[in-house]
Design a protein around this motif. Structure first.
Motif, PDB file in Angstrom:
ATOM      1  N   SER A  74      54.043  48.048  31.338  1.00  0.00           N
ATOM      2  CA  SER A  74      53.950  46.806  30.575  1.00  0.00           C
ATOM      3  C   SER A  74      53.246  45.734  31.400  1.00  0.00           C
ATOM      4  CB  SER A  74      55.345  46.330  30.170  1.00  0.00           C
ATOM      5  OG  SER A  74      56.017  45.766  31.280  1.00  0.00           O
ATOM      6  N   SER A  75      52.639  44.786  30.695  1.00  0.00           N
ATOM      7  CA  SER A  75      51.911  43.726  31.398  1.00  0.00           C
ATOM      8  C   SER A  75      52.845  42.858  32.231  1.00  0.00           C
ATOM      9  CB  SER A  75      51.128  42.880  30.401  1.00  0.00           C
ATOM     10  OG  SER A  75      52.006  42.281  29.467  1.00  0.00           O
ATOM     11  N   ASP A  76      54.118  42.746  31.827  1.00  0.00           N
ATOM     12  CA  ASP A  76      55.086  41.988  32.634  1.00  0.00           C
ATOM     13  C   ASP A  76      55.280  42.641  33.993  1.00  0.00           C
ATOM     14  OD1 ASP A  76      55.436  40.237  30.549  1.00  0.00           O
ATOM     15  OD2 ASP A  76      57.342  41.100  29.891  1.00  0.00           O
ATOM     16  N   ARG A  77      55.421  43.961  33.981  1.00  0.00           N
ATOM     17  CA  ARG A  77      55.591  44.673  35.246  1.00  0.00           C
ATOM     18  C   ARG A  77      54.300  44.641  36.051  1.00  0.00           C
ATOM     19  NH1 ARG A  77      59.604  48.815  33.540  1.00  0.00           N
ATOM     20  NH2 ARG A  77      61.537  47.699  33.869  1.00  0.00           N
ATOM     21  N   LEU A  78      53.180  44.800  35.383  1.00  0.00           N
ATOM     22  CA  LEU A  78      51.897  44.788  36.072  1.00  0.00           C
ATOM     23  C   LEU A  78      51.691  43.470  36.811  1.00  0.00           C
ATOM     24  CD1 LEU A  78      49.280  46.270  36.666  1.00  0.00           C
ATOM     25  CD2 LEU A  78      48.346  45.325  34.561  1.00  0.00           C
ATOM     26  N   ALA A  79      52.188  42.379  36.259  1.00  0.00           N
ATOM     27  CA  ALA A  79      52.052  41.070  36.895  1.00  0.00           C
ATOM     28  C   ALA A  79      52.820  40.995  38.213  1.00  0.00           C
ATOM     29  CB  ALA A  79      52.525  39.977  35.945  1.00  0.00           C
ATOM     30  N   LEU A  80      53.765  41.886  38.421  1.00  0.00           N
ATOM     31  CA  LEU A  80      54.546  41.888  39.659  1.00  0.00           C
ATOM     32  C   LEU A  80      53.854  42.642  40.792  1.00  0.00           C
ATOM     33  CD1 LEU A  80      58.154  42.394  38.269  1.00  0.00           C
ATOM     34  CD2 LEU A  80      57.114  40.288  39.116  1.00  0.00           C
ATOM     35  N   ILE A  81      52.735  43.284  40.501  1.00  0.00           N
ATOM     36  CA  ILE A  81      51.966  44.000  41.518  1.00  0.00           C
ATOM     37  C   ILE A  81      50.666  43.234  41.734  1.00  0.00           C
ATOM     38  CG2 ILE A  81      50.877  46.180  42.159  1.00  0.00           C
ATOM     39  CD1 ILE A  81      53.931  46.392  41.765  1.00  0.00           C
ATOM     40  N   THR A  82      50.395  42.872  42.983  1.00  0.00           N
ATOM     41  CA  THR A  82      49.179  42.111  43.278  1.00  0.00           C
ATOM     42  C   THR A  82      48.435  42.726  44.453  1.00  0.00           C
ATOM     43  OG1 THR A  82      50.296  40.591  44.808  1.00  0.00           O
ATOM     44  CG2 THR A  82      50.248  39.955  42.495  1.00  0.00           C
ATOM     45  N   THR A  83      47.166  42.383  44.536  1.00  0.00           N
ATOM     46  CA  THR A  83      46.363  42.741  45.699  1.00  0.00           C
ATOM     47  C   THR A  83      45.580  41.508  46.113  1.00  0.00           C
ATOM     48  OG1 THR A  83      44.508  43.492  44.354  1.00  0.00           O
ATOM     49  CG2 THR A  83      46.099  45.161  45.021  1.00  0.00           C
ATOM     50  N   ASP A  84      45.420  41.358  47.406  1.00  0.00           N
ATOM     51  CA  ASP A  84      44.662  40.241  47.956  1.00  0.00           C
ATOM     52  C   ASP A  84      44.085  40.726  49.283  1.00  0.00           C
ATOM     53  OD1 ASP A  84      43.762  37.951  49.276  1.00  0.00           O
ATOM     54  OD2 ASP A  84      45.487  36.741  48.695  1.00  0.00           O
ATOM     55  N   PRO A  85      42.769  40.677  49.432  1.00  0.00           N
ATOM     56  CA  PRO A  85      42.174  41.162  50.683  1.00  0.00           C
ATOM     57  C   PRO A  85      42.723  40.472  51.930  1.00  0.00           C
ATOM     58  CG  PRO A  85      40.480  40.724  49.050  1.00  0.00           C
ATOM     59  CD  PRO A  85      41.775  40.230  48.480  1.00  0.00           C
ATOM     60  N   ALA A  86      43.272  39.274  51.770  1.00  0.00           N
ATOM     61  CA  ALA A  86      43.813  38.540  52.912  1.00  0.00           C
ATOM     62  C   ALA A  86      45.262  38.927  53.227  1.00  0.00           C
ATOM     63  CB  ALA A  86      43.730  37.038  52.647  1.00  0.00           C
ATOM     64  N   LEU A 107      47.693  42.087  53.945  1.00  0.00           N
ATOM     65  CA  LEU A 107      47.827  43.507  54.263  1.00  0.00           C
ATOM     66  C   LEU A 107      46.583  44.306  53.883  1.00  0.00           C
ATOM     67  CD1 LEU A 107      51.542  44.084  53.224  1.00  0.00           C
ATOM     68  CD2 LEU A 107      50.640  43.787  55.521  1.00  0.00           C
ATOM     69  N   SER A 108      45.433  43.746  54.172  1.00  0.00           N
ATOM     70  CA  SER A 108      44.138  44.410  53.939  1.00  0.00           C
ATOM     71  C   SER A 108      43.933  44.839  52.491  1.00  0.00           C
ATOM     72  CB  SER A 108      43.991  45.621  54.857  1.00  0.00           C
ATOM     73  OG  SER A 108      44.077  45.228  56.209  1.00  0.00           O
ATOM     74  N   GLY A 109      44.523  44.093  51.565  1.00  0.00           N
ATOM     75  CA  GLY A 109      44.316  44.379  50.154  1.00  0.00           C
ATOM     76  C   GLY A 109      45.213  45.447  49.559  1.00  0.00           C
ATOM     77  N   GLN A 110      46.214  45.908  50.311  1.00  0.00           N
ATOM     78  CA  GLN A 110      47.154  46.884  49.754  1.00  0.00           C
ATOM     79  C   GLN A 110      47.891  46.268  48.569  1.00  0.00           C
ATOM     80  OE1 GLN A 110      49.847  49.073  52.364  1.00  0.00           O
ATOM     81  NE2 GLN A 110      48.731  48.237  54.107  1.00  0.00           N
ATOM     82  N   ALA A 111      48.289  47.100  47.626  1.00  0.00           N
ATOM     83  CA  ALA A 111      49.112  46.639  46.511  1.00  0.00           C
ATOM     84  C   ALA A 111      50.481  46.242  47.064  1.00  0.00           C
ATOM     85  CB  ALA A 111      49.254  47.728  45.465  1.00  0.00           C
ATOM     86  N   VAL A 112      50.908  45.021  46.722  1.00  0.00           N
ATOM     87  CA  VAL A 112      52.204  44.508  47.176  1.00  0.00           C
ATOM     88  C   VAL A 112      52.976  43.967  45.977  1.00  0.00           C
ATOM     89  CG1 VAL A 112      51.367  43.895  49.484  1.00  0.00           C
ATOM     90  CG2 VAL A 112      51.355  42.183  47.678  1.00  0.00           C
ATOM     91  N   ILE A 113      54.265  43.770  46.173  1.00  0.00           N
ATOM     92  CA  ILE A 113      55.080  43.119  45.162  1.00  0.00           C
ATOM     93  C   ILE A 113      54.770  41.628  45.244  1.00  0.00           C
ATOM     94  CG2 ILE A 113      57.410  42.784  44.270  1.00  0.00           C
ATOM     95  CD1 ILE A 113      56.422  45.773  44.493  1.00  0.00           C
ATOM     96  N   ALA A 114      54.438  41.028  44.104  1.00  0.00           N
ATOM     97  CA  ALA A 114      54.043  39.622  44.059  1.00  0.00           C
ATOM     98  C   ALA A 114      55.069  38.734  44.747  1.00  0.00           C
ATOM     99  CB  ALA A 114      53.857  39.183  42.610  1.00  0.00           C
TER     100      ALA A 114
END
Length: 78
Positions: free
Chosen positions: A2-14, A16-23
């Motif tokens: 679901s999009s609600d759950r998807l919003a809890l997973i983020t990536t940011d190159p700054a 952990l080198s862009g690893q998927a993390v919990i928001a």
């Protein structure tokens, strides 16, 4: 997922080198999945990583399931 759950997973190159993390955390999805694989309950994972929520743990599991549908990884001898 679901999009609600998807919003809890983020990536940011700054982060952990862009690893998927919990928001809102620096906890990689892979760490949460490792904990689940080791038999830890969501409550145990949250106790170990207090910045997580049970919703974050569920989101990581859902994200892992989504990835498993996308790529086949050989598990045995060929």
């Amino acid at each position: 997922m679901s999009s609600d759950r998807l919003a809890l997973i983020t990536t940011d190159p700054a982060v952990l080198s862009g690893q998927a993390v919990i928001a809102g955390t620096r906890v990689p999805v892979s760490v949460v999945l490792d904990c689940i694989a080791a038999g830890m309950s969501p409550a145990e994972i949250v106790a170990e990583y207090p910045t997580l929520t049970s919703e974050g743990v569920q989101a990581a599991a859902a994200y892992g399931a989504l990835l498993a549908r996308e790529e086949l990884v050989p598990l045995g001898p060929e």
